[in-house]
Design an enzyme around this catalytic site. Structure first.
Site, PDB file in Angstrom:
ATOM      1  N   ASN A 130       0.822  -1.199   0.000  1.00 18.13           N
ATOM      2  CA  ASN A 130       0.000   0.000   0.000  1.00 18.13           C
ATOM      3  C   ASN A 130       0.864   1.260   0.000  1.00 18.13           C
ATOM      4  O   ASN A 130       1.903   1.297   0.648  1.00 18.13           O
ATOM      5  CB  ASN A 130      -0.902   0.023   1.230  1.00 18.13           C
ATOM      6  CG  ASN A 130      -2.029   1.017   1.086  1.00 18.13           C
ATOM      7  OD1 ASN A 130      -2.956   0.805   0.312  1.00 18.13           O
ATOM      8  ND2 ASN A 130      -1.935   2.123   1.806  1.00 18.13           N
ATOM      9  N   GLU A 193      -0.788   1.065  -5.308  1.00 19.01           N
ATOM     10  CA  GLU A 193      -0.846   2.404  -5.895  1.00 19.01           C
ATOM     11  C   GLU A 193       0.388   2.722  -6.745  1.00 19.01           C
ATOM     12  O   GLU A 193       0.302   3.475  -7.709  1.00 19.01           O
ATOM     13  CB  GLU A 193      -1.004   3.453  -4.790  1.00 19.01           C
ATOM     14  CG  GLU A 193      -2.380   3.470  -4.112  1.00 19.01           C
ATOM     15  CD  GLU A 193      -2.565   2.385  -3.051  1.00 19.01           C
ATOM     16  OE1 GLU A 193      -1.608   1.621  -2.789  1.00 19.01           O
ATOM     17  OE2 GLU A 193      -3.673   2.293  -2.476  1.00 19.01           O
ATOM     18  N   ASP A 241      -6.411  22.137   7.372  1.00 18.26           N
ATOM     19  CA  ASP A 241      -6.657  21.225   6.255  1.00 18.26           C
ATOM     20  C   ASP A 241      -7.205  21.971   5.030  1.00 18.26           C
ATOM     21  O   ASP A 241      -7.155  23.200   4.993  1.00 18.26           O
ATOM     22  CB  ASP A 241      -7.574  20.077   6.723  1.00 18.26           C
ATOM     23  CG  ASP A 241      -7.228  18.771   6.028  1.00 18.26           C
ATOM     24  OD1 ASP A 241      -7.033  18.779   4.796  1.00 18.26           O
ATOM     25  OD2 ASP A 241      -7.152  17.731   6.696  1.00 18.26           O
TER      26      ASP A 241
END
Ligand code: MN
Length: 420
Positions: A130, A193, A241
């Site tokens: 991952n 990925e 964020d």
């Protein structure tokens, strides 16, 4: 397929700047320009930011253009990219200490210095490999605290703890944008990925063995941090964020750092939170998935998670409408494909979804609230939206701003004849 090959700085800052606010301030000022900082106080590394500062730049990085983006990604998704093992790994030219990295402090109330462009690589015997992107707060010279949402890496971590082990990780910083894009892409568990990154680039990605953990990292990354996620927890946040507001403080896992390495003349990639670059890397990997789902119910032309919607909360979808039911089905499909979305606007294909003015025009002239709105109450939304409830529950709205098929004539756009 390296970061430095892609990087074309439009602004070069020669003045020595501090990692605390000074670099962030310049990145904020030049949000649409790639900036290289040649001299950083307290670090021998250079810093680059806004590396992918536009939709066009992201598409260029992926070997496509804005028109071709959705199809390009859809096709790459069907392939399995190639990973090549190499011994020649520039990223291991130098060993250094964590505190020598030019990690930035961005905003006034942020908890501290945050790594924002780190691709975290891990492996699980059953679940596979991952790569995912996580913010990491520097605690001291040997420890980071990492934000794990409950996705793949979190599952790897939980399984390691259940076995009574720590989870080995390698964090690559300063990777080709295709690697970052792929790592932010919501693939299913078990699909790697980095293979997807190679499929997007149509070129094999070179990986090298790590020094302190049994993992492999992109060989021409600028920086690699090797370590392990332990059972130790620490406060993480506040952190600014995508919305430019402060995300809350949570207890999150500590990364014990085992080794830090970089290229001889490394460039550290810093993504400024809430910047265009941040929103593009969050939003663009979701658009092809929205496209995939919505295409099952209508002929979809274009999809945008808009900048004003923070690249996360607002979706605009242009369709070639052939029945009055389609816009509602598209709204439903978008909500399912990207559960964080809060408002969805569906428009006809003559409207440019990348233009806020055109979207507003469509709402102004083609939408009737009592007929064309779809209201959702108490739905699962995004914890990043400060107006949502603490639990993440939120109201949602779908807006059908397409022209009713029967009324096309009334919406004919006037043109001025070329000659009298
Ligand atoms: Mn994954």
């Amino acid at each position: 397929m390296s970061f430095r090959e892609f990087l074309k700085p439009e602004v070069v800052v020669e003045e020595e700047l501090s990692t605390e606010y000074e670099i962030a301030r310049v990145l904020h000022r030049y949000q649409e320009k790639a900036v290289l900082f040649s001299r950083v106080r307290g670090s021998e590394l250079r810093v680059a930011g806004n590396v992918v500062a536009s939709r066009e730049a992201m598409c260029r990085a992926l070997g496509t253009n804005v028109e071709g983006f959705l199809e390009h990604v859809a096709m790459a998704r069907e392939r399995r990219g190639e990973l090549l093992k190499t011994e020649d790994a520039p990223v291991y030219q130098r060993a250094l200490r964590l505190e020598e990295l030019p990690v930035l402090k961005h905003y006034a109330k942020d908890a501290g210095r945050y790594i924002t462009a780190g691709v975290v690589i891990a492996e699980d015997e059953e679940l596979g490999r991952n790569a995912s992107v996580h913010r990491m707060l520097v605690l001291d010279d040997r420890r980071l605290v990492i934000r794990l949402v409950e996705r793949h890496l979190h599952a790897f971590y939980t399984r390691a703890l259940e076995r009574g082990e720590a989870l080995e990780v390698a964090v690559a910083i300063g990777v080709h944008p295709a690697v970052l894009f792929a790592s932010a892409y919501p693939l299913e568990m078990g699909r790697y990925e980095l293979e997807f990154a190679s499929a997007l680039m149509r070129r094999p990605l070179k990986l090298a063995d790590c020094r302190k953990v049994s993992l492999q990292v992109p060989a021409d990354a600028e920086v690699v941090i090797e370590g392990r996620l332990t059972a130790e927890m620490h406060e993480e946040g506040p952190f600014t964020d995508i919305t430019g507001t402060y995300d809350s403080v949570r207890m999150q896992p500590v990364v014990e750092v085992l080794g830090v390495y970089c290229r001889e003349d490394a460039i550290y990639h810093a993504i400024l939170p809430a910047s265009r670059e941040h929103r593009l890397f969050m939003g663009m990997p979701r658009e092809p998935e929205i496209y995939r789902r919505a295409s099952q119910v209508a002929r979809v032309r274009q999809v945008a998670l808009t900048h004003g919607g923070c690249g996360w909360l607002h979706a605009a979808v242009a369709i070639e409408k052939s029945s009055e039911e389609e816009p509602r089905r598209v709204i439903e499909a978008v909500m399912q494909a990207h559960p964080s979305v809060k408002h969805v606007v569906v428009v006809d294909s003559d409207v440019d979804v990348f233009s806020p003015e055109e979207l507003e025009f469509a709402i102004a002239t083609r939408f009737q609230a009592d007929r064309d709105a779809v209201l959702y109450r108490n739905a699962k939304g995004s914890s990043l939206d400060p107006s949502a409830q603490k639990s993440g529950r939120t109201a949602k709205l779908g807006i059908d701003a397409t022209i009713p098929l029967e009324e096309r004539e009334a919406h004919e756009r006037a043109v001025i004849p070329k000659r009298r």
